[in-house]
Design an enzyme around this catalytic site. Structure first.
Site, PDB file in Angstrom:
ATOM      1  N   HIS A 197      -4.446  -6.927  -3.540  1.00 53.38           N
ATOM      2  CA  HIS A 197      -5.466  -7.045  -2.508  1.00 53.38           C
ATOM      3  C   HIS A 197      -5.664  -8.493  -2.073  1.00 53.38           C
ATOM      4  CE1 HIS A 197      -7.540  -2.933  -3.527  1.00 53.38           C
ATOM      5  NE2 HIS A 197      -6.372  -2.799  -2.905  1.00 53.38           N
ATOM      6  N   ASN A 235      -4.060   8.296   2.738  1.00 62.59           N
ATOM      7  CA  ASN A 235      -2.808   7.847   3.353  1.00 62.59           C
ATOM      8  C   ASN A 235      -2.869   7.714   4.872  1.00 62.59           C
ATOM      9  OD1 ASN A 235      -1.560   7.724   0.856  1.00 62.59           O
ATOM     10  ND2 ASN A 235      -0.801   9.834   0.970  1.00 62.59           N
ATOM     11  N   HIS A 280       0.824   3.927  -3.038  1.00 55.62           N
ATOM     12  CA  HIS A 280       0.412   5.300  -2.757  1.00 55.62           C
ATOM     13  C   HIS A 280       1.537   6.300  -3.009  1.00 55.62           C
ATOM     14  CE1 HIS A 280      -3.501   4.724  -0.287  1.00 55.62           C
ATOM     15  NE2 HIS A 280      -3.342   3.728  -1.141  1.00 55.62           N
ATOM     16  N   ARG A 303       0.832  -1.211   0.000  1.00 54.91           N
ATOM     17  CA  ARG A 303       0.000   0.000   0.000  1.00 54.91           C
ATOM     18  C   ARG A 303       0.863   1.256   0.000  1.00 54.91           C
ATOM     19  NH1 ARG A 303      -4.159   2.526   3.658  1.00 54.91           N
ATOM     20  NH2 ARG A 303      -5.817   3.108   2.214  1.00 54.91           N
TER      21      ARG A 303
END
Length: 328
Positions: free
Chosen positions: A193, A97, A65, A61
């Protein structure tokens, strides 16, 4: 004036000709930079993974990001690591975030690297290498990543624009193509995911009142709706107090293709995930990865390298931060 322009041209040329490459920190002729860099990072990641295998999802992640901010000119430049101060609010404070974690592990790796080879290994490379190692520890592919990225000099909260949990395929694709990625790359990278969790606030609307109908999202399995409703309840809560649910309800800590098979069974937690089997442009791709585990792992490795290589800072651009949370 001519000399100034000539020097400016040489500086520009050094940036253009420089590039990231596999083994950037290993010895080259008489220029040994930091040959232990990747092993130092791997050791730190392995230590934490042993206790908290969920750090794989955390690093994936963080990496996404950092690299996928659509408005930002550059790709993976560790801008997500910068702490806010009184003068400016950084990317780290942006809504998407607030649930990113693992910063302290990156800081730990950086501290060890600074002792071994000061001002040499970028924070952007640390994120990329740490993510690669965590993926391998979770049963994912082992792959080589090119290194030599430099750290960015800008981190603004206003520039954070990322695909959201309720994004349509066409909306999400705009963010991926802005970073040089294809529709196929997007389907593969959303396969990350297969590990990790989502806070109830990101999908609760699918359980209770989807699109104002007063009913659950019909594209979600009814048993899963009942299970998640029990987990989340019917009231919203502050983000830090929200329960979470595994994005892959089957093999929650393993990097594999079961995420796609869950989607075929209408067990996607986030709407953007389930859309992969509902949109005609992606349904066939998602289904094919569900039946080809080895193919998914191979393509996932390639897509991760591609994601981490687009529009990165090299040569004399940016800087090598001494502290990942602050510009030099």
């Amino acid at each position: 004036m001519k000399m100034f322009l000539f020097l400016l041209f040489l500086s520009f040329l050094s940036i253009v000709l420089a590039d990231i490459r596999v083994g950037f920190y290993t010895p080259r002729a008489h220029n040994s930079t930091c040959p232990q860099a990747e092993s130092i990072i791997k050791g730190v990641v392995q230590k934490h993974f042993t206790t908290y295998p969920s750090i794989t999802a955390a690093f994936l992640r963080m990496h996404f990001h950092d690299c996928l901010v659509r408005i930002k000119i550059f790709g993976c430049d560790a801008s997500i690591l910068i702490d806010s101060n009184k003068k400016k609010t950084s990317e780290k404070a942006a809504g998407p975030n607030l649930t990113v974690r693992g910063f302290e592990i990156i800081d730990e790796a950086k501290k060890s690297l600074e002792k071994q080879c000061p001002s040499t290994v970028s924070c952007a490379d640390i994120i990329t290498i740490a993510t690669r190692d965590a993926v391998a520890f979770s049963g994912g592919p082992k792959y080589l990543v090119p290194t030599g990225r430099r750290d960015g000099l800008v981190s603004n909260v206003s520039e954070v624009r990322l695909p959201g949990p309720a994004s349509s395929i066409s909306q999400a694709l705009q963010d991926f193509t802005a970073k040089g990625l294809t529709l196929n790359d997007m389907v593969i990278l959303l396969g990350a995911h297969t590990v990790g969790v989502a806070h109830c606030g990101f999908f609760q609307y699918r359980l209770l009142n989807f699109n104002g109908t007063g009913k659950p999202d019909p594209s979600m399995d009814s048993n899963l709706v009942a299970q998640l409703t029990k987990t989340c309840g019917k009231k919203s809560r502050p983000l830090k107090k929200e329960p979470t649910a595994f994005l892959d309800q089957n093999t929650s800590f393993v990097i594999n293709n079961q995420y796609y098979n869950q989607l075929v069974l209408k067990r996607g937690i986030l709407q953007i995930d389930q859309e992969l089997t509902l949109d005609r442009s992606t349904a066939g791709i998602a289904s094919s990865f569900g039946s080809d585990g080895a193919g998914f792992l191979e393509n996932f490795a390639d897509a991760m390298v591609k994601l981490g290589s687009f529009q990165v800072l090299v040569g004399n651009a940016g800087e090598i931060r001494k502290n990942c949370g602050a510009f030099n």
